[in-house]
Design a protein around this motif. Structure first.
Motif, PDB file in Angstrom:
ATOM      1  N   VAL A 190     -65.987 -50.229   5.246  1.00 48.06           N
ATOM      2  CA  VAL A 190     -66.333 -51.123   4.139  1.00 48.06           C
ATOM      3  C   VAL A 190     -65.715 -50.600   2.844  1.00 48.06           C
ATOM      4  O   VAL A 190     -65.446 -49.419   2.700  1.00 48.06           O
ATOM      5  N   THR A 191     -65.515 -51.506   1.913  1.00 50.38           N
ATOM      6  CA  THR A 191     -64.915 -51.144   0.632  1.00 50.38           C
ATOM      7  C   THR A 191     -65.910 -50.391  -0.239  1.00 50.38           C
ATOM      8  O   THR A 191     -67.060 -50.801  -0.375  1.00 50.38           O
ATOM      9  N   ARG A 192     -65.456 -49.296  -0.808  1.00 54.80           N
ATOM     10  CA  ARG A 192     -66.245 -48.531  -1.779  1.00 54.80           C
ATOM     11  C   ARG A 192     -65.830 -48.949  -3.192  1.00 54.80           C
ATOM     12  O   ARG A 192     -66.651 -49.294  -4.022  1.00 54.80           O
ATOM     13  N   THR A 193     -64.531 -48.901  -3.454  1.00 57.12           N
ATOM     14  CA  THR A 193     -63.987 -49.413  -4.719  1.00 57.12           C
ATOM     15  C   THR A 193     -62.648 -50.055  -4.449  1.00 57.12           C
ATOM     16  O   THR A 193     -61.919 -49.672  -3.533  1.00 57.12           O
ATOM     17  N   LEU A 194     -62.329 -51.028  -5.270  1.00 55.60           N
ATOM     18  CA  LEU A 194     -61.052 -51.731  -5.188  1.00 55.60           C
ATOM     19  C   LEU A 194     -60.571 -51.868  -6.623  1.00 55.60           C
ATOM     20  O   LEU A 194     -61.080 -52.687  -7.380  1.00 55.60           O
ATOM     21  N   ASN A 195     -59.622 -51.019  -7.005  1.00 52.27           N
ATOM     22  CA  ASN A 195     -59.153 -50.962  -8.395  1.00 52.27           C
ATOM     23  C   ASN A 195     -57.802 -51.647  -8.512  1.00 52.27           C
ATOM     24  O   ASN A 195     -56.799 -51.117  -8.055  1.00 52.27           O
ATOM     25  N   LEU A 196     -57.789 -52.830  -9.127  1.00 51.39           N
ATOM     26  CA  LEU A 196     -56.565 -53.599  -9.272  1.00 51.39           C
ATOM     27  C   LEU A 196     -56.017 -53.507 -10.678  1.00 51.39           C
ATOM     28  O   LEU A 196     -56.780 -53.492 -11.642  1.00 51.39           O
ATOM     29  N   SER A 197     -54.710 -53.454 -10.759  1.00 48.75           N
ATOM     30  CA  SER A 197     -54.013 -53.561 -12.039  1.00 48.75           C
ATOM     31  C   SER A 197     -53.123 -54.789 -11.961  1.00 48.75           C
ATOM     32  O   SER A 197     -52.201 -54.847 -11.147  1.00 48.75           O
ATOM     33  N   TYR A 198     -53.413 -55.785 -12.793  1.00 47.92           N
ATOM     34  CA  TYR A 198     -52.631 -57.015 -12.831  1.00 47.92           C
ATOM     35  C   TYR A 198     -51.528 -56.816 -13.874  1.00 47.92           C
ATOM     36  O   TYR A 198     -51.808 -56.593 -15.050  1.00 47.92           O
ATOM     37  N   LEU A 199     -50.290 -56.881 -13.438  1.00 50.16           N
ATOM     38  CA  LEU A 199     -49.169 -56.601 -14.318  1.00 50.16           C
ATOM     39  C   LEU A 199     -48.440 -57.859 -14.773  1.00 50.16           C
ATOM     40  O   LEU A 199     -47.892 -57.908 -15.870  1.00 50.16           O
ATOM     41  N   LYS A 200     -48.422 -58.863 -13.926  1.00 52.49           N
ATOM     42  CA  LYS A 200     -47.730 -60.117 -14.241  1.00 52.49           C
ATOM     43  C   LYS A 200     -48.404 -61.230 -13.450  1.00 52.49           C
ATOM     44  O   LYS A 200     -48.773 -61.033 -12.294  1.00 52.49           O
ATOM     45  N   ALA A 201     -48.552 -62.385 -14.059  1.00 52.54           N
ATOM     46  CA  ALA A 201     -49.179 -63.521 -13.378  1.00 52.54           C
ATOM     47  C   ALA A 201     -48.361 -63.924 -12.151  1.00 52.54           C
ATOM     48  O   ALA A 201     -47.135 -63.930 -12.183  1.00 52.54           O
ATOM     49  N   VAL A 202     -49.078 -64.245 -11.056  1.00 51.84           N
ATOM     50  CA  VAL A 202     -48.423 -64.677  -9.822  1.00 51.84           C
ATOM     51  C   VAL A 202     -48.407 -66.199  -9.806  1.00 51.84           C
ATOM     52  O   VAL A 202     -49.469 -66.827  -9.739  1.00 51.84           O
TER      53      VAL A 202
END
Length: 196
Positions: free
Chosen positions: A104-116
């Protein structure tokens, strides 16, 4: 020096087995029950995998993943990465160790750099960076197909949990190969080594 083709095929089969089991389990759900992750699992296209815990997919960013700005919704990015990075654990799984759905996921750290942009096909690349008995960390990146644009990156931390019994009952052909391999390894470890 390249990766042996037999290792690549084995890693691909391990990842494909997760999708096969997912489809069996999804088909057992009530007809009016659509899981949140199903759109992703139905549309990820496996491109490559490695026995080192790496995997690559292509995914069409359909309008179902959009927000009012006509780009991929940030929450959709989290769901996409959650499923795509988890599969990187499939090639390194052992009995009782990061089996189906990789804990199971503990943390999910996303960095959004450019719109998709919606109606774009992206490349998702994931690699297991660290894995132990209870914790794993996978890094992922979402890029344009040519690799020139990086849309977002992720660091995904997971906790190993036992496979649910109803999930284990959904057998796929990979299970037989997986079990044979690990029984052979156990037998090999138990046999005394000959002295030369």
């Amino acid at each position: 020096m390249g990766v042996p083709e037999a290792d690549r095929r084995k890693a691909m089969r391990a990842v494909e087995a997760m999708f096969e089991r997912y489809r069996i389990l999804a088909a057992q759900r009530p007809q009016d029950h659509i899981d949140f992750d199903r759109e992703v699992m139905d549309n990820l296209k496996l491109v490559d995998a490695g026995i080192d815990g790496s995997v690559e997919f292509e995914l069409y960013i359909a309008p179902d993943f959009s927000n009012l700005n006509n780009v991929m919704h940030g929450g959709a990015g989290g769901l996409i990465f959650d499923m795509a990075t988890t599969t990187a654990l499939c090639p390194i799984a052992k009995p009782g160790y990061w089996e189906f759905m990789g804990g199971v996921t503990r943390t999910l750290n996303l960095s959004y750099l450019k719109a998709v942009p919606i109606r774009t096909t992206v490349r998702l690349s994931s690699k297991v960076v660290s894995v132990g008995k209870q914790m794993a960390m996978i890094r992922g990146v979402m890029t344009s197909l040519d690799g020139r644009v990086t849309y977002c990156t992720v660091e995904h931390h997971k906790v190993n949990v036992p496979v649910q019994e109803q999930h284990r009952k959904a057998r796929v052909p990979w299970d037989d190969e997986f079990e044979r391999e690990w029984k052979a390894k156990e037998t090999e470890l138990k046999e005394p080594k000959s002295r030369i």
